[in-house]
Design an enzyme around this catalytic site. Structure first.
Site, PDB file in Angstrom:
ATOM      1  N   GLU A   1      -5.163  -8.564   0.847  1.00 41.49           N
ATOM      2  CA  GLU A   1      -5.748  -8.245   2.159  1.00 41.49           C
ATOM      3  C   GLU A   1      -7.238  -8.026   2.001  1.00 41.49           C
ATOM      4  OE1 GLU A   1      -4.179  -4.969   4.504  1.00 41.49           O
ATOM      5  OE2 GLU A   1      -2.123  -5.545   3.997  1.00 41.49           O
TER       6      GLU A   1
ATOM      7  N   GLU B   1       0.797  -1.232   0.000  1.00 46.24           N
ATOM      8  CA  GLU B   1       0.000   0.000   0.000  1.00 46.24           C
ATOM      9  C   GLU B   1       0.830   1.283   0.000  1.00 46.24           C
ATOM     10  OE1 GLU B   1      -2.992  -0.014   3.024  1.00 46.24           O
ATOM     11  OE2 GLU B   1      -3.990  -1.773   2.201  1.00 46.24           O
TER      12      GLU B   1
HETATM   13  C1  BGC Z   1      -2.792  -2.271   6.013  1.00 46.08           C
HETATM   14  C2  BGC Z   1      -2.683  -3.046   7.295  1.00 46.08           C
HETATM   15  C3  BGC Z   1      -3.738  -2.578   8.272  1.00 46.08           C
HETATM   16  C4  BGC Z   1      -5.094  -2.825   7.659  1.00 46.08           C
HETATM   17  C5  BGC Z   1      -6.251  -2.426   8.548  1.00 46.08           C
HETATM   18  C6  BGC Z   1      -4.199  -2.069   5.539  1.00 46.08           C
HETATM   19  O1  BGC Z   1      -4.318  -0.810   4.996  1.00 46.08           O
HETATM   20  O2  BGC Z   1      -2.000  -2.860   5.016  1.00 46.08           O
HETATM   21  O3  BGC Z   1      -1.396  -2.905   7.810  1.00 46.08           O
HETATM   22  O4  BGC Z   1      -3.642  -3.184   9.509  1.00 46.08           O
HETATM   23  O5  BGC Z   1      -5.213  -2.078   6.487  1.00 46.08           O
HETATM   24  O6  BGC Z   1      -6.224  -1.066   8.827  1.00 46.08           O
END
Ligand code: BGC
Length: 436
Positions: free
Chosen positions: A351, A158
């Site tokens: 993610e 990101e």
């Molecule tokens: C990030 C993580 C973060 C998650 C939840 C993502 O933007 O890569 O490190 O914990 O979001 O906020």
């Protein structure tokens, strides 16, 4: 069988890579055994983290990684996305990642390291072009050490959030408030990405991606001012970090804000990746700038930005206040396919997850269930999706939110560091089992 009101989750294509994600700064702890990062410096300042906490111990994964590998094996994931701490490598401690990778391989879980997840070594600065070269050197060291066992790599996590939250708004480390003057930070990370791809290839890597954050941008209304503001925001989130990689050019209107000579770097930025990682949480509703307080993830935005963030009111929200919009994932991926066509390599969702408290986390189950189905609809619509990683394995140090938000499939008691699998862990295990 994993079921809900919608019946079993449909089957994904053979070889689909199911996994979970974490990041070094958020879980490792053992801060006394590595050099400091910009996050250590940032959290030492007053009022930066909601509960005043730091990641000095976090989940103490550094000392407890065996237990965490056993949790991964028990879950039945094929892959584990973690990040390598550049500050730890600088302090000469690659042995930790050696042991972690060995233990993962022994447990039948494929290691998928991310080489940068926001914990820049203190003293380095993404405003400096040279940081990109330093990154490539570090990547070479890691690839030289782990490349005999690691075959799948992620360069950056990101860069959009790291630029926006860390350098434009100052609510993440390093706490710069440069607003649109932060764009060189974006360019230098993209340059670092391209150089890292080359460094990894030089070590024989053939399975390289990036984890970029994306989400649909919803204009607040059809008024031209709202639509224009939404288009601008969409360019920042969904094109700035994708167009150079996939099309070899920056979106219109961006180049003027980049450092001189940025266009000459495009060939490096566009170094082909083998797959494209998407981190998806929620859409954003954007309107024209307006007076008064406008928020970004609960953070007030300074004046001077050409857009304002509006509430998405008609959806349930997670504990972090983010709206739950599973179909946003389908829309996002089909829009990407339509925009980039053949230039879009296979996609991996690197993610996706949500913050909810409690061990019987039925809300998380509903969130993940909805999003996995939405992902399957993207597959049905012809998007070449090859994997899905839940954020996150463990409750962790959630950046400026400290330990107040819980994204884990596994609960962590931050007093005792005891791990307890939640209902969502058992649910995801059954999903994986049913997928074979
Ligand atoms: C990030 C993580 C973060 C998650 C939840 C993502 O933007 O890569 O490190 O914990 O979001 O906020």
């Amino acid at each position: 069988m994993a079921t809900d009101a919608g019946g079993p989750i449909p089957r994904f294509p053979a070889g689909f890579l199911w996994g979970v994600s974490t990041s070094a700064h958020q879980i490792e702890g053992a801060a006394d055994r590595r050099e400091p990062s910009v996050w250590d410096v940032f959290t030492a300042g007053p009022g930066r983290v909601r509960d005043g906490s730091t990641a000095a111990v976090a989940c103490d994964h550094y000392h407890r990684h065996r237990e965490d590998v056993a949790l991964l094996a028990g879950l039945g994931v094929r892959a584990y996305r973690f990040s390598v701490s550049w500050p730890r490598v600088r302090s000469g401690d690659l042995g930790f990642y050696d042991r972690l990778v060995d233990d993962l391989c022994a447990a039948g879980v494929r290691p998928v390291p991310t080489l940068f997840h926001w914990d820049l070594p203190a003293g380095l600065d993404w405003r400096q072009r040279d940081t990109a070269s330093r990154f490539a050197e570090y990547v070479s060291v890691v690839a030289g050490r782990l490349g005999d066992r690691v075959t799948k790599w992620i360069t950056l996590n990101e860069p959009a959030e790291h630029t926006l939250l860390g350098h434009a708004l100052g609510v993440h480390a390093p706490g710069e408030r440069l607003l649109l003057d932060a764009l060189p930070v974006a360019h230098h990370q993209l340059l670092a990405h391209g150089l890292a791809v080359r460094a990894l290839r030089a070590h024989g890597a053939t399975d390289i991606g990036i984890a970029n954050s994306h989400g649909p941008t919803w204009p607040a209304s059809r008024e031209p001012a709202d639509v224009a503001a939404a288009e601008f925001y969409d360019t920042l989130l969904n094109r700035l970090f994708a167009d150079p990689l996939l099309l070899g050019r920056y979106p219109d209107g961006i180049v003027a804000s980049l450092p001189g000579g940025a266009e000459a770097d495009l060939e490096v930025l566009a170094e082909p990746v083998d797959w494209y990682g998407v981190n998806y949480y929620a859409p954003t509703r954007i309107g024209a700038p307006r007076g008064g307080r406008t928020g970004f993830g609960g953070v007030p935005l300074p004046a001077g930005l050409p857009f304002s963030v509006r509430e998405i009111e008609d959806r349930p929200v997670t504990d972090s206040g983010w709206p739950v919009v599973p179909e946003g994932l389908t829309d996002l991926l089909t829009a990407f396919r339509d925009r980039y066509g053949d230039r879009l390599p296979p996609v991996v969702v690197t993610e996706n997850g949500c913050s909810y408290g409690g061990l019987d986390d039925q809300d998380r189950i509903a969130y993940l269930d909805g999003h996995i189905r939405a992902l399957h609809r993207a597959v049905e619509a012809g998007v070449d999706v090859r994997g899905y990683f839940v954020w996150s394995l463990l409750d962790n140090f959630e950046w400026a939110q400290g330990y107040t938000q819980r994204f884990g499939l596994v609960h962590v008691d931050f007093e005792t560091l005891e791990r307890t699998p939640k209902a969502s862990y058992a649910w995801f295990r059954e999903v994986l089992r049913a997928q074979g």
